[in-house]
Design a protein around this motif. Structure first.
Motif, PDB file in Angstrom:
ATOM      1  N   ASN A  27      -0.143 -12.113 -15.705  1.00  0.00           N
ATOM      2  CA  ASN A  27       1.033 -11.807 -14.714  1.00  0.00           C
ATOM      3  C   ASN A  27       0.738 -12.719 -13.747  1.00  0.00           C
ATOM      4  O   ASN A  27       0.995 -13.405 -12.318  1.00  0.00           O
ATOM      5  N   CYS A  28      -1.022 -13.100 -14.022  1.00  0.00           N
ATOM      6  CA  CYS A  28      -1.167 -13.782 -12.624  1.00  0.00           C
ATOM      7  C   CYS A  28      -0.894 -15.179 -12.645  1.00  0.00           C
ATOM      8  O   CYS A  28      -0.750 -15.714 -11.338  1.00  0.00           O
ATOM      9  N   ASP A  29      -0.787 -16.157 -13.823  1.00  0.00           N
ATOM     10  CA  ASP A  29       0.231 -17.272 -13.464  1.00  0.00           C
ATOM     11  C   ASP A  29       1.622 -17.335 -12.947  1.00  0.00           C
ATOM     12  O   ASP A  29       2.108 -18.403 -13.197  1.00  0.00           O
ATOM     13  N   LYS A  30       1.879 -16.328 -13.081  1.00  0.00           N
ATOM     14  CA  LYS A  30       3.580 -16.161 -12.736  1.00  0.00           C
ATOM     15  C   LYS A  30       3.439 -16.209 -11.511  1.00  0.00           C
ATOM     16  O   LYS A  30       3.286 -15.441 -10.887  1.00  0.00           O
ATOM     17  N   ARG A  31       5.330 -16.961 -11.830  1.00  0.00           N
ATOM     18  CA  ARG A  31       5.587 -16.842 -10.112  1.00  0.00           C
ATOM     19  C   ARG A  31       6.329 -14.957  -9.380  1.00  0.00           C
ATOM     20  O   ARG A  31       6.559 -14.476 -10.640  1.00  0.00           O
ATOM     21  N   PHE A  32       6.037 -15.215  -8.112  1.00  0.00           N
ATOM     22  CA  PHE A  32       6.912 -13.668  -7.930  1.00  0.00           C
ATOM     23  C   PHE A  32       8.085 -13.640  -8.507  1.00  0.00           C
ATOM     24  O   PHE A  32       8.183 -12.183  -9.342  1.00  0.00           O
ATOM     25  N   ASP A  33       9.246 -14.318  -8.451  1.00  0.00           N
ATOM     26  CA  ASP A  33      10.131 -13.975  -9.209  1.00  0.00           C
ATOM     27  C   ASP A  33      10.468 -14.296 -10.518  1.00  0.00           C
ATOM     28  O   ASP A  33      11.461 -13.780 -11.545  1.00  0.00           O
ATOM     29  N   GLN A  34       9.652 -13.927 -11.350  1.00  0.00           N
ATOM     30  CA  GLN A  34       8.870 -14.121 -12.681  1.00  0.00           C
ATOM     31  C   GLN A  34       8.629 -12.673 -13.111  1.00  0.00           C
ATOM     32  O   GLN A  34       8.648 -13.034 -14.450  1.00  0.00           O
ATOM     33  N   VAL A  35       8.606 -11.956 -12.911  1.00  0.00           N
ATOM     34  CA  VAL A  35       7.476 -10.590 -12.603  1.00  0.00           C
ATOM     35  C   VAL A  35       8.639  -9.563 -12.626  1.00  0.00           C
ATOM     36  O   VAL A  35       9.484  -9.300 -11.719  1.00  0.00           O
ATOM     37  N   ALA A  36       9.218  -8.868 -13.496  1.00  0.00           N
ATOM     38  CA  ALA A  36       9.666  -7.555 -13.300  1.00  0.00           C
ATOM     39  C   ALA A  36       8.720  -6.132 -12.607  1.00  0.00           C
ATOM     40  O   ALA A  36       7.654  -6.344 -13.087  1.00  0.00           O
ATOM     41  N   TYR A  37       9.368  -5.784 -11.688  1.00  0.00           N
ATOM     42  CA  TYR A  37       8.536  -4.267 -10.379  1.00  0.00           C
ATOM     43  C   TYR A  37       9.295  -3.444 -11.235  1.00  0.00           C
ATOM     44  O   TYR A  37      10.554  -2.802 -10.333  1.00  0.00           O
ATOM     45  N   LEU A 152       1.343 -14.536  -8.473  1.00  0.00           N
ATOM     46  CA  LEU A 152       1.144 -13.249  -7.873  1.00  0.00           C
ATOM     47  C   LEU A 152      -0.478 -13.973  -7.457  1.00  0.00           C
ATOM     48  O   LEU A 152      -0.809 -13.666  -6.390  1.00  0.00           O
ATOM     49  N   GLN A 153      -1.473 -15.001  -8.471  1.00  0.00           N
ATOM     50  CA  GLN A 153      -2.458 -14.759  -7.627  1.00  0.00           C
ATOM     51  C   GLN A 153      -2.689 -15.500  -7.021  1.00  0.00           C
ATOM     52  O   GLN A 153      -3.746 -15.861  -5.926  1.00  0.00           O
ATOM     53  N   GLU A 154      -2.075 -16.860  -6.768  1.00  0.00           N
ATOM     54  CA  GLU A 154      -1.585 -17.238  -5.279  1.00  0.00           C
ATOM     55  C   GLU A 154      -1.283 -16.135  -3.659  1.00  0.00           C
ATOM     56  O   GLU A 154      -2.183 -16.257  -3.277  1.00  0.00           O
ATOM     57  N   MET A 155      -0.700 -15.152  -4.425  1.00  0.00           N
ATOM     58  CA  MET A 155      -0.317 -14.063  -3.304  1.00  0.00           C
ATOM     59  C   MET A 155      -1.669 -14.071  -3.096  1.00  0.00           C
ATOM     60  O   MET A 155      -1.922 -13.128  -1.734  1.00  0.00           O
ATOM     61  N   ILE A 156      -2.302 -13.083  -4.325  1.00  0.00           N
ATOM     62  CA  ILE A 156      -3.310 -12.874  -3.899  1.00  0.00           C
ATOM     63  C   ILE A 156      -4.714 -13.312  -3.387  1.00  0.00           C
ATOM     64  O   ILE A 156      -5.483 -12.588  -2.763  1.00  0.00           O
ATOM     65  N   ASP A 157      -5.080 -14.537  -3.797  1.00  0.00           N
ATOM     66  CA  ASP A 157      -5.993 -15.349  -3.221  1.00  0.00           C
ATOM     67  C   ASP A 157      -5.628 -15.716  -1.925  1.00  0.00           C
ATOM     68  O   ASP A 157      -6.659 -15.533  -0.926  1.00  0.00           O
ATOM     69  N   THR A 158      -4.720 -15.384  -1.158  1.00  0.00           N
ATOM     70  CA  THR A 158      -4.461 -15.810   0.082  1.00  0.00           C
ATOM     71  C   THR A 158      -4.213 -13.980   0.420  1.00  0.00           C
ATOM     72  O   THR A 158      -3.987 -14.648   2.315  1.00  0.00           O
ATOM     73  N   ASP A 159      -4.456 -12.868   0.276  1.00  0.00           N
ATOM     74  CA  ASP A 159      -3.989 -12.341   0.260  1.00  0.00           C
ATOM     75  C   ASP A 159      -2.914 -12.091   1.004  1.00  0.00           C
ATOM     76  O   ASP A 159      -2.332 -10.834   2.652  1.00  0.00           O
TER      77      ASP A 159
END
Length: 174
Positions: A27-37, A152-159
């Protein structure tokens, strides 16, 4: 042989040190809108505190079980901000009590991204105040219109690991 071991260790450590994103490195390289929740409807409305509950477990347990998106019905009633499903007589809970579970989870799980879908009778400014008071505003990702979502990784990196979607019937936009 030493060269092979060095490159193997370098590759392995790089691969394993990379954060898992919502439970999977894929999931790390997927954009937020490319992941199912996995999302729960009226997530706060669980057995024990509510009549005719929607959920068997509270929000803390849902987070442990992998739920990452939560529908919240938020209202102001007699000066108190509460969550309840349509009728307060069926059970209510203070919004801050529910938000505390999310804050604790984000603090303890730095590789997880969650979202709220708010069916909301509150003015946006009041919801903002509630998120600020809970400590969750610091985690909020604000998405610019017409811009691609971060990974998701960018969101995690920026908290910035909380996305809040709002729905309102009072004519105010979120």
């Amino acid at each position: 042989m030493y060269r092979f071991c060095f490159f193997f260790l370098l590759f392995f450590s790089t691969y394993t040190l990379r954060a898992q994103c919502n439970g999977s490195i894929l999931n790390c390289d997927k954009r937020f809108d490319q992941v199912a929740y996995l999302c729960t409807h009226n997530a706060y409305n669980y057995e024990g505190d509510f009549l005719f509950p929607n959920q068997h477990f509270d929000v803390a347990r849902q987070l442990q079980d992998g739920v990452r998106s939560f529908m919240l019905d938020i209202y102001e009633l007699e000066g108190e901000v509460l969550v309840f499903h349509s009728f307060s007589q069926l059970g209510t809970q203070p919004l801050q009590q529910v938000l505390a579970h999310f804050r604790e989870f984000l603090e303890s799980n730095p590789n997880e991204v969650i979202s709220f879908l708010c069916q909301n009778g509150l003015p946006p400014a009041l919801l903002g105040e509630e998120l600020e008071e809970s400590g969750l505003a610091a985690y909020m990702h604000i998405q610019a219109l017409n811009e691609p979502w971060p990974t998701l990784q960018e969101m995690i990196d920026t908290d910035k690991r909380l996305v809040v979607f709002g729905e309102t019937d009072n004519g105010q936009d979120y």
